[in-house]
Design an enzyme around this catalytic site. Structure first.
Site, PDB file in Angstrom:
ATOM      1  N   ARG A  52       0.838  -1.194   0.000  1.00 25.12           N
ATOM      2  CA  ARG A  52       0.000   0.000   0.000  1.00 25.12           C
ATOM      3  C   ARG A  52       0.878   1.252   0.000  1.00 25.12           C
ATOM      4  O   ARG A  52       2.098   1.168   0.129  1.00 25.12           O
ATOM      5  CB  ARG A  52      -0.935  -0.012   1.229  1.00 25.12           C
ATOM      6  CG  ARG A  52      -0.170  -0.420   2.469  1.00 25.12           C
ATOM      7  CD  ARG A  52      -0.472   0.296   3.717  1.00 25.12           C
ATOM      8  NE  ARG A  52      -0.408   1.722   3.640  1.00 25.12           N
ATOM      9  CZ  ARG A  52       0.729   2.440   3.691  1.00 25.12           C
ATOM     10  NH1 ARG A  52       1.927   1.865   3.786  1.00 25.12           N
ATOM     11  NH2 ARG A  52       0.683   3.760   3.621  1.00 25.12           N
ATOM     12  N   GLY A  53       0.196   2.422  -0.098  1.00 26.76           N
ATOM     13  CA  GLY A  53       0.927   3.672  -0.261  1.00 26.76           C
ATOM     14  C   GLY A  53       1.103   3.897  -1.753  1.00 26.76           C
ATOM     15  O   GLY A  53       1.552   2.990  -2.470  1.00 26.76           O
ATOM     16  N   ALA A  54       0.764   5.107  -2.215  1.00 31.32           N
ATOM     17  CA  ALA A  54       0.677   5.336  -3.665  1.00 31.32           C
ATOM     18  C   ALA A  54       1.937   4.910  -4.437  1.00 31.32           C
ATOM     19  O   ALA A  54       1.838   4.132  -5.401  1.00 31.32           O
ATOM     20  CB  ALA A  54       0.329   6.803  -3.922  1.00 31.32           C
ATOM     21  N   ARG A 107      -7.633  -0.350  -6.824  1.00 26.24           N
ATOM     22  CA  ARG A 107      -7.846   0.822  -5.962  1.00 26.24           C
ATOM     23  C   ARG A 107      -7.938   2.059  -6.856  1.00 26.24           C
ATOM     24  O   ARG A 107      -7.058   2.277  -7.682  1.00 26.24           O
ATOM     25  CB  ARG A 107      -6.706   0.979  -4.943  1.00 26.24           C
ATOM     26  CG  ARG A 107      -6.584  -0.202  -3.991  1.00 26.24           C
ATOM     27  CD  ARG A 107      -5.684   0.119  -2.811  1.00 26.24           C
ATOM     28  NE  ARG A 107      -6.328   1.022  -1.875  1.00 26.24           N
ATOM     29  CZ  ARG A 107      -5.690   1.577  -0.828  1.00 26.24           C
ATOM     30  NH1 ARG A 107      -4.415   1.347  -0.627  1.00 26.24           N
ATOM     31  NH2 ARG A 107      -6.353   2.371  -0.004  1.00 26.24           N
ATOM     32  N   GLN A 221      -2.492   2.809   9.925  1.00 24.89           N
ATOM     33  CA  GLN A 221      -1.185   2.851   9.251  1.00 24.89           C
ATOM     34  C   GLN A 221      -0.153   3.618  10.081  1.00 24.89           C
ATOM     35  O   GLN A 221       1.033   3.298  10.043  1.00 24.89           O
ATOM     36  CB  GLN A 221      -1.318   3.504   7.862  1.00 24.89           C
ATOM     37  CG  GLN A 221      -2.020   2.662   6.821  1.00 24.89           C
ATOM     38  CD  GLN A 221      -3.500   2.960   6.761  1.00 24.89           C
ATOM     39  OE1 GLN A 221      -4.107   3.386   7.745  1.00 24.89           O
ATOM     40  NE2 GLN A 221      -4.112   2.723   5.613  1.00 24.89           N
ATOM     41  N   ASP A 262      -2.075  10.768  -2.455  1.00 23.12           N
ATOM     42  CA  ASP A 262      -2.417   9.688  -3.385  1.00 23.12           C
ATOM     43  C   ASP A 262      -2.725  10.209  -4.779  1.00 23.12           C
ATOM     44  O   ASP A 262      -2.604   9.484  -5.768  1.00 23.12           O
ATOM     45  CB  ASP A 262      -3.605   8.888  -2.855  1.00 23.12           C
ATOM     46  CG  ASP A 262      -3.135   7.994  -1.734  1.00 23.12           C
ATOM     47  OD1 ASP A 262      -2.987   8.486  -0.608  1.00 23.12           O
ATOM     48  OD2 ASP A 262      -2.862   6.803  -2.003  1.00 23.12           O
ATOM     49  N   LYS A 273      -4.820  10.078   2.835  1.00 21.00           N
ATOM     50  CA  LYS A 273      -5.540   9.241   3.790  1.00 21.00           C
ATOM     51  C   LYS A 273      -6.608  10.029   4.551  1.00 21.00           C
ATOM     52  O   LYS A 273      -6.365  11.163   4.962  1.00 21.00           O
ATOM     53  CB  LYS A 273      -4.525   8.622   4.754  1.00 21.00           C
ATOM     54  CG  LYS A 273      -5.074   7.738   5.831  1.00 21.00           C
ATOM     55  CD  LYS A 273      -5.970   6.646   5.313  1.00 21.00           C
ATOM     56  CE  LYS A 273      -5.383   5.802   4.210  1.00 21.00           C
ATOM     57  NZ  LYS A 273      -6.369   4.917   3.544  1.00 21.00           N
TER      58      LYS A 273
HETATM   59  O1  MRU Z   1      -4.747   3.342   2.052  1.00 18.06           O
HETATM   60  P1  MRU Z   1      -3.259   3.525   2.016  1.00 18.06           P
HETATM   61  O2  MRU Z   1      -2.576   2.994   3.242  1.00 18.06           O
HETATM   62  O3  MRU Z   1      -2.654   3.023   0.749  1.00 18.06           O
HETATM   63  O4  MRU Z   1      -3.066   5.107   2.033  1.00 18.06           O
HETATM   64  C1  MRU Z   1      -1.782   5.619   1.968  1.00 18.06           C
HETATM   65  C2  MRU Z   1      -1.733   7.099   2.061  1.00 18.06           C
HETATM   66  O5  MRU Z   1      -2.725   7.772   2.148  1.00 18.06           O
HETATM   67  C3  MRU Z   1      -0.378   7.726   1.931  1.00 18.06           C
HETATM   68  O6  MRU Z   1      -0.292   8.889   2.700  1.00 18.06           O
HETATM   69  C4  MRU Z   1      -0.141   8.082   0.452  1.00 18.06           C
HETATM   70  O7  MRU Z   1      -0.337   6.967  -0.356  1.00 18.06           O
HETATM   71  C5  MRU Z   1       1.215   8.609   0.226  1.00 18.06           C
HETATM   72  S1  MRU Z   1       2.420   7.366   0.404  1.00 18.06           S
HETATM   73  C6  MRU Z   1       3.952   7.967   0.090  1.00 18.06           C
END
Ligand code: MRU
Length: 366
Positions: A52-54, A107, A221, A262, A273
């Site tokens: 996870r995380g963009a 997603r 997270q 994201d 998030k």
């Molecule tokens: O749902 P997630 O855990 O994938 O959400 C992640 C976030 O919102 C992060 O802040 C975002 O992806 C930036 S990651 C460098």
């Protein structure tokens, strides 16, 4: 604390052409490395936030698409409608597109997913054309090109995050207190993270930052991942529940907020998030600078503003029971569970990319 720092968040397992990830749903209790091969496994890992995380989602999709392509060429990945009578590479590409659309559906908000898949698609089209010109119907050259591109996307993430960190470091001072929300750290990228990159660099330089991280309901997270990875790296981290940020800011402990994103619209509105909008609103109320750190690949020039960003809705059980020993809400309660919110560009002090510190009105080409 032993941990994730000795493992890569996402990598290609060359031995059996699989996508290798740290299963983030098990952290911090267990560090388990898993290898994924089928489209269904890869889709599910992205959907269930095992990866996870963009930026990490983008890298996982790129390597995943290569892994799936190996399966397509070998005949082990095939949808029933694939017409094997077509020329080899036509059939290959038709299947590639189906699998690409499938992964892209995992997603909707993190633009790095479609960005990485589109890059793989472009390389695939080019390599097929080149193979055609060379009179070859063989997928080998195409696979080589896809592998190279996936690894290029992965490697670029490391230098991009480091550059983001160098630029963001100019915004903090030794001894500062900084707050972050969710996990925009190493676990959301390959190394350094986006919002945390300046914290890792400040730590290297002996800045003695006090880092505060919101637990980040409902999937935690911040608690499970950010406080874990930063503490593993030897940093001074304090965890707080999301609803404690206001009193912490009022106490004067926070000098700046750093978060990831994201998807950032052309006008600078930033989806991140759920809860980020609340943190930005509080930061404005207490006169604290609010910074968004993201690679240029997270900027979606085709989306004019935040109202046009599709916000992922997650299942009810994440709120009512997922992290509890027993269900914490009545069986039939209605649940509101968006995964992200959009912070209006007016609440953002600056957006930091690998190119530099950008301030409104935004022109990310400069
Ligand atoms: O749902 P997630 O855990 O994938 O959400 C992640 C976030 O919102 C992060 O802040 C975002 O992806 C930036 S990651 C460098």
């Amino acid at each position: 604390m032993s941990g994730i720092l000795e493992h890569d968040t996402v990598e290609l397992n060359d031995k059996d052409n699989s996508l290798r990830i740290i299963d983030q749903t098990l952290l911090p209790g267990r560090v388990e490395i898993v290898d994924l091969k089928t489209p269904e496994e890869i889709w599910d890992a992205i959907y269930r936030l095992r990866v996870r995380g963009a930026p990490a989602i983008g890298v996982a999709a790129a390597i995943g698409m290569y892994v799936i392509s190996v399966g397509i060429a070998a005949g082990s990945v095939r949808t029933p409608v694939m017409d094997r009578r077509k020329g080899d590479l036509d059939g290959f590409y038709e299947e590639f597109r189906k699998q690409k659309d499938y992964l892209n559906s995992a997603r909707p908000t993190a633009v790095n997913l479609s960005w990485a898949l589109d890059r793989m698609d472009e390389v695939c089209v080019r390599a097929i054309a080149e193979a055609g010109e060379a009179g070859s119907g063989n997928a080998g050259l195409v696979l080589d090109a896809l592998r190279e591109e996936a690894l290029r996307i992965r490697d670029a993430d490391v230098s991009t995050c480091r550059d983001i960190g160098e630029h963001a470091l100019t915004l903090i001072h030794p001894g500062d207190g900084v707050l972050t929300h969710c996990n925009a750290g190493q676990l959301a990228t390959i190394k350094y993270g986006t919002a945390t990159a300046c914290m890792y660099l400040a730590h290297e330089k002996g800045y003695d930052l006090r880092i505060y991280c919101d637990e980040t309901r409902p999937l935690l997270q911040g608690a499970r991942l950010t406080s874990y990875e930063l503490a593993s790296a030897g940093m001074d981290v304090t965890l707080l529940c999301d609803n404690m940020a206001a009193s912490l800011m009022k106490s004067g402990a926070i000098n700046a907020v750093f978060v990831g994103a994201d998807r950032i619209a052309a006008n600078g509105d930033a989806a991140n998030k759920i809860g980020t909008l609340g943190v930005a609103t509080l930061a404005r109320a207490f006169g604290i600078p609010f910074y968004v750190c993201a690679p240029l690949s997270t900027i979606d020039a085709a989306t004019p503003d935040g109202d046009h960003i599709v916000i992922e809705r997650r299942p009810d059980y994440e709120v009512t029971e997922m992290w509890y020993r027993e269900r914490m809400a009545p069986e039939d309660v209605k649940v509101y569970n968006p995964a992200f919110d959009v912070t209006d560009h007016e609440l953002i002090t600056a957006i930091i990319t690998e190119r530099g510190v950008h301030r409104a009105p935004y022109d990310f080409r400069r």
